[in-house]
Design a protein around this motif. Structure first.
Motif, PDB file in Angstrom:
ATOM      1  N   GLY A  59       0.828  -1.211   0.000  1.00 13.86           N
ATOM      2  CA  GLY A  59       0.000   0.000   0.000  1.00 13.86           C
ATOM      3  C   GLY A  59       0.849   1.242   0.000  1.00 13.86           C
ATOM      4  N   LEU A  60       0.309   2.315   0.559  1.00 11.81           N
ATOM      5  CA  LEU A  60       0.990   3.612   0.579  1.00 11.81           C
ATOM      6  C   LEU A  60       2.064   3.586   1.644  1.00 11.81           C
ATOM      7  CD1 LEU A  60       0.971   6.440  -0.736  1.00 11.81           C
ATOM      8  CD2 LEU A  60      -0.546   7.175   1.128  1.00 11.81           C
ATOM      9  N   ASN A  67       2.472   3.995  -3.615  1.00 11.01           N
ATOM     10  CA  ASN A  67       1.784   2.712  -3.488  1.00 11.01           C
ATOM     11  C   ASN A  67       2.740   1.625  -3.969  1.00 11.01           C
ATOM     12  OD1 ASN A  67      -0.853   3.299  -2.461  1.00 11.01           O
ATOM     13  ND2 ASN A  67      -1.267   4.363  -4.391  1.00 11.01           N
TER      14      ASN A  67
END
Length: 483
Positions: free
Chosen positions: A80-81, A92
């Motif tokens: 994810g981020l 990401n």
């Protein structure tokens, strides 16, 4: 052909002898019963497991002296981020990390708690062994009591059967005398009732014998006890001449050998160690530590830079007065594959070590309360030891008095039996010539039967009292192996 017949005959003979031997019921001696109980009793097996637990506790106490060494390893995925550790930008992405490490810690000083814990563990082994020995001694006495109970019931049944045989003969003879008109028919009814009473007494005696055998078989943990039986060893004698001893000498000997006293003394020492361990929490503790760690990342790394052709310069300011732009070259990083994992582990190594001092100042009275609680336990152990000593003295003198009284009772009952036997013989002579009626003769016979039962009861009571006195003098029924 003759040889084959001969072999067949020998085989059949041996086979028959084998079956005959197996059919015979094994009769257990007292020593065999006690030894089997010591080897198979469930309570003793549980006590043996307590000894093993004490040995394990000692091993754990010894381990307190040794350093604690631990290793760790981890591998993680971040999806994810996340911040790109190469560019510092949030992106990401999926990143992976691996880390390994190891730590060592050792107590340098802990208020002597480790030393006292180890000493307490050694005392606990001694206490558990004494507890096992006491259990073995108690089981031995219980087996002896159950064994003598069987012998008592056997002799009692034998007396009842002999009495029935005598009464049946009298009944048969009385029938002949009634038919001849020598005695009245009413005497025959009395004898018939007496025979029925004898038969009832035999049933009660047989049940008592069966129950006593069952009790001993269960005490021995026998699974097959339908044919269980014991030897008829009925000798009444003080083989070890224990009655010639002085009660004071027996007590002094018991103080040296009795397990319950040694167990109480060991529990007192354990209580003293518990107080020392609790007091150790008042003192500061000093420990040393060492840590090692390293890590590796699977993300791309910057291997160089190149001029950004799309945007070759960046404005970084203005010249004062002319407002002319100040420019610098704009470089973009060049990314490459991560370094090999082993190289990263080697390059990212880190270590730390040191000592740690902890000084107790205030902990909600928990240490103080623990010390006071163990002091109370210590006082209880002292009182228990004193009580055990008093109990031992009382038990020894009581056992000696009981044994002496049982001997006197046995001798008196024997004299009474001789007198009752003579009285019965005289009554029988009078009854046979018609000078005594059936009721009076039955009374004389009942007194004889009661005297026989009193002798049997007094004999086995004396035998058991002697066994108890021998126990206090340190003479076991069978030698008990001390681990």
């Amino acid at each position: 052909m003759k040889i084959n017949k001969y072999n067949s005959f020998v085989f059949a003979l041996l086979f028959g002898l084998a079956l005959s031997t197996q059919a015979q019921t094994k009769q257990w001696t007292l020593e065999e019963c006690v030894r089997y109980a010591l080897d198979n009793n469930i309570t003793i097996k549980l006590s043996e497991l307590d000894v093993k637990n004490s040995v394990i506790d000692k091993r754990g106490a010894l381990g307190n002296y040794l350093p604690a060494v631990n290793a760790n390893a981890s591998h993680s995925w971040n999806i994810g981020l996340n911040q790109n550790i190469t560019t510092g930008l949030l992106e990401n992405q999926t990143t992976q990390y691996s880390s390994i490490g190891a730590s060592v810690g050792v107590d340098i000083y802990k208020g002597l708690q480790n030393q006292n814990t180890y000493r307490r563990a050694k005392l606990s082994i001694v206490a558990s062994k004494y507890q096992l020995l006491k259990m073995q001694e108690d089981i031995s006495l219980n087996v002896a009591n159950a064994f003598l109970e069987i012998l008592f019931n056997k002799e009692n049944l034998k007396v009842k059967k002999e009495q029935l045989a005598i009464d049946e003969k009298r009944f048969k003879r009385s029938e002949e005398m009634v038919n001849a008109g020598t005695i009245p028919r009413g005497d025959l009814f009395d004898l018939k009732a007496t025979v029925a009473t004898d038969q009832q007494a035999i049933i009660v005696a047989e049940n008592s014998l069966l129950i006593s055998k069952l009790s001993l078989a269960q005490l021995l943990q026998l699974k097959e006890f339908a044919d269980f039986d014991v030897t008829d060893n009925t000798n009444v004698q003080d083989e070890n001449n224990i009655m010639a001893q002085n009660p004071t000498d027996i007590y002094n000997k018991a103080k040296e050998t009795r397990t319950e006293l040694k167990l109480a003394e060991t529990n007192l020492e354990i209580a003293q160690k518990n107080v020392s361990i609790a007091k150790g929490a008042y003192q500061p503790t000093l420990s040393a530590f060492y840590n090692f760690n390293t890590r590796a990342s699977y993300s791309d790394i910057i291997t160089g830079s190149t001029l950004n052709t799309a945007n070759p310069t960046n404005q970084i300011g203005f010249v004062e007065g002319t407002n002319q732009s100040v420019l610098q070259n704009n470089y973009s990083p060049v990314l490459g594959n991560a370094a090999p994992i082993l190289d990263q582990f080697d390059n990212n190594k880190g270590q730390s070590f040191g000592v740690q001092l902890s000084i107790p100042i205030f902990n909600g009275f928990s240490t103080r309360n623990n010390v006071e609680r163990n002091k109370v336990s210590l006082e209880k152990s002292k009182i228990d030891l004193e009580q055990k000593s008093l109990d031992l003295q009382r038990n020894v003198y009581t056992a000696f008095t009981d044994a002496k009284g049982a001997l006197n009772a046995y001798e008196s009952s024997t004299i009474t039996l001789e007198a009752r036997q003579q009285s019965y013989n005289y009554a029988k002579e009078k009854y046979d010539v018609g000078l005594m009626n059936s009721f009076d003769f039955t009374q004389a016979q009942t007194l004889l039967t009661n005297a026989q039962s009193d002798v049997i009861r007094a004999k086995y009571d004396y035998m058991f009292k002697i066994k108890i006195l021998e126990f206090y003098f340190g003479i076991p029924i069978v030698p008990i192996i001390k681990n």
